[in-house]
Scaffold this active site. Structure first.
Site, mmCIF file in Angstrom:
data_model
loop_
_atom_site.group_PDB
_atom_site.id
_atom_site.type_symbol
_atom_site.label_atom_id
_atom_site.label_comp_id
_atom_site.label_asym_id
_atom_site.label_seq_id
_atom_site.Cartn_x
_atom_site.Cartn_y
_atom_site.Cartn_z
ATOM 1 C CE LYS A 1 -0.090 -0.239 5.024
ATOM 2 N NZ LYS A 1 -0.820 -0.734 6.192
ATOM 3 N NE ARG B 1 -6.716 0.692 10.733
ATOM 4 C CZ ARG B 1 -5.452 0.498 10.331
ATOM 5 N NH1 ARG B 1 -4.587 1.504 10.360
ATOM 6 N NH2 ARG B 1 -5.055 -0.679 9.915
ATOM 7 C CG HIS C 1 -3.977 -4.086 11.783
ATOM 8 N ND1 HIS C 1 -2.905 -4.698 11.175
ATOM 9 C CD2 HIS C 1 -3.637 -2.782 11.907
ATOM 10 C CE1 HIS C 1 -1.955 -3.793 10.938
ATOM 11 N NE2 HIS C 1 -2.373 -2.628 11.374
ATOM 12 N NE ARG D 1 -2.562 -8.001 7.817
ATOM 13 C CZ ARG D 1 -3.300 -8.292 8.898
ATOM 14 N NH1 ARG D 1 -4.005 -9.400 8.945
ATOM 15 N NH2 ARG D 1 -3.340 -7.458 9.911
ATOM 16 C CE1 TYR E 1 11.242 31.977 2.314
ATOM 17 C CE2 TYR E 1 11.500 29.580 2.342
ATOM 18 C CZ TYR E 1 11.194 30.749 1.667
ATOM 19 O OH TYR E 1 10.831 30.682 0.350
ATOM 20 C CB CYS F 1 13.253 25.959 1.423
ATOM 21 S SG CYS F 1 14.406 27.068 2.237
ATOM 22 C CG MET F 2 7.950 23.564 -1.646
ATOM 23 S SD MET F 2 6.862 24.515 -2.715
ATOM 24 C CE MET F 2 5.849 25.380 -1.533
ATOM 25 C CG ASP F 3 11.083 23.937 -4.279
ATOM 26 O OD1 ASP F 3 10.180 23.099 -4.420
ATOM 27 O OD2 ASP F 3 10.902 25.172 -4.281
#
Ligand SMILES: *Cc1c(COP(=O)(O)O)cnc(C)c1O
Length: 384
Positions: free
Chosen positions: A45, A147, A176, A232, A275, A322-324
């Site tokens: 998954k 769950r 589970h 699993r 930043y 930072c983002m990138d």
């Protein structure tokens, strides 16, 4: 992998993940070593925990392979369809349930849903029977995870009803664990006992169900009694241990993540970085800017906390992620230059940073680090 692809990846500036399929095979052998003749459902998954669901599935159950995997496990229909469209014909367990509106696709793509409510059972059996089909299902019990799943008290009548439906074949029952990773297995044992009681009752009543399962990686590793006849594994295939305690089991992380050096500069003491100016150099420093950021799954919580490896030296993250891009203090690696690669997850020159270390620094678990690796990062696969 062809030289052409390698060149292409090398020319790119963003991070690159390299996945070692031989290590995956060895981790799988560690599973097999512990389970004897029991069968395996490989959990792939969430894009195989960030490793790429299609290539991982092709490696595990592709046409020319025999890794002795009985089923694949995914969370959602879209993940299963992606595998089917890539030519994976193996049984696939849909581990979140059987939404009524998805029944036509579940039947068309021959998927195996979990069932735990009467409405889905009725709708699925009606749909399948009308087409002369018989759909394999696994009945999910909630024994303490809170769950999804039926309460244990409703399990037997539900399974009985399901077995009487024309369009349905009950192939498995499962539950589970909530905390099988702990050293203290007392709650896990309660969950195990609850499932065992239902399994024993089915056998007594001669109600034939092929599989009974609940063991995730943690239980595979340290709760042998709970293996039933199918296990699993997820995390352990990818080379990490979920256990609270140290383990002797030799697992090897299969993914290494590298980023590229975009800029290197020498700056005087007292220079602020990134930043919010949360970091000031304390000495004349060499600062490298590297091509990975929180958009690629490098957690912003690693600002002023994380560490990467530059030229075989541990280099601390300075200032905010930072983002990138992210900045490193590479004063100890003076030969580093633009275009070089740094190691974000993996080993280099005798140093190593693995996802479990990053997870601790970022106040999370290796699962989240791995499946957070962004779409911008190409995955390349090697088999040594
Ligand atoms: C994710 C998942 C697993 C695998 O768990 P690991 O801890 O990664 O081994 C097993 N079973 C179910 C139902 C899951 O959702």
């Amino acid at each position: 992998m062809s030289e052409g692809i390698k060149m292409d990846v090398r020319r790119r500036a963003a991070g690159v993940a390299e996945i070692d399929l031989s290590a995956l095979r060895r981790n799988l052998q560690q599973v097999k070593k512990r389970i004897g003749r029991r069968e395996i459902l490989a959990v792939i998954k969430a894009n195989a925990y960030g490793h790429g669901a299609v290539p991982i599935a092709q490696f595990l159950v592709g046409e020319k392979r025999s890794m002795e995997i009985s089923l694949l496990g995914v969370a959602y229909l879209e993940e299963a369809i992606q595998l089917r469209k890539a030519g994976i014909t193996h049984p696939i367990l849909l581990m979140t349930g059987c939404p009524i509106e998805q029944i036509p696709e579940i039947v068309r793509y021959q998927l195996t849903p979990l069932l735990f409510d009467a409405a889905s059972l009725a709708a699925l059996s009606r749909y399948a029977a009308r087409r002369g089909e018989r759909v394999n299902v696994h009945v999910k019990l909630d024994t303490g995870m809170g769950r999804i799943g039926l309460p244990v008290s409703e399990a037997l009548p539900f399974i009985q009803t399901a077995m009487e439906q024309k369009g349905i074949r009950v192939e498995g029952i499962l539950t589970h664990f909530a905390e099988a990773d702990l050293k203290d297995l007392s709650f896990a044992k309660k969950q195990f006992e609850a499932l065992k009681q239902i399994w024993t009752a089915l056998q007594k009543a001669k109600m034939k169900v092929r599989y009974c399962h609940l063991a995730n990686s943690a239980a595979i590793m340290h709760f042998g009694a709970a293996h039933f006849n199918l296990v699993r594994p997820g995390l352990m295939l990818y080379g990490y241990s979920p256990l609270e305690e140290e383990t002797e089991i030799p697992l090897k992380p299969i993914l290494q993540l590298r980023a590229r050096v975009i800029a290197v500069k020498k700056v005087p003491a007292g220079t602020s970085i990134s930043y919010g100016r949360t970091f000031f150099t304390r000495r004349e420093s060499l600062i490298a800017t590297v091509s990975i950021g929180y958009a690629d799954g490098y957690p912003r919580l690693l600002s002023n906390r994380g560490v990467m490896i530059a030229k075989g030296q541990r280099a601390p993250v300075v200032g905010r992620v930072c983002m990138d891009m992210t900045m490193l203090d590479v004063t100890e690696a003076p030969s580093l230059s633009v275009g070089d690669w740094v190691t974000v997850i993996g080993e280099e020159g005798g140093e190593a940073v693995w996802a479990d270390e990053l997870a601790r620094q970022a106040e999370t678990i290796p699962y989240e680090i791995l499946c957070g690796i962004g779409e911008r990062v190409p995955r390349i696969y090697k088999e040594r």
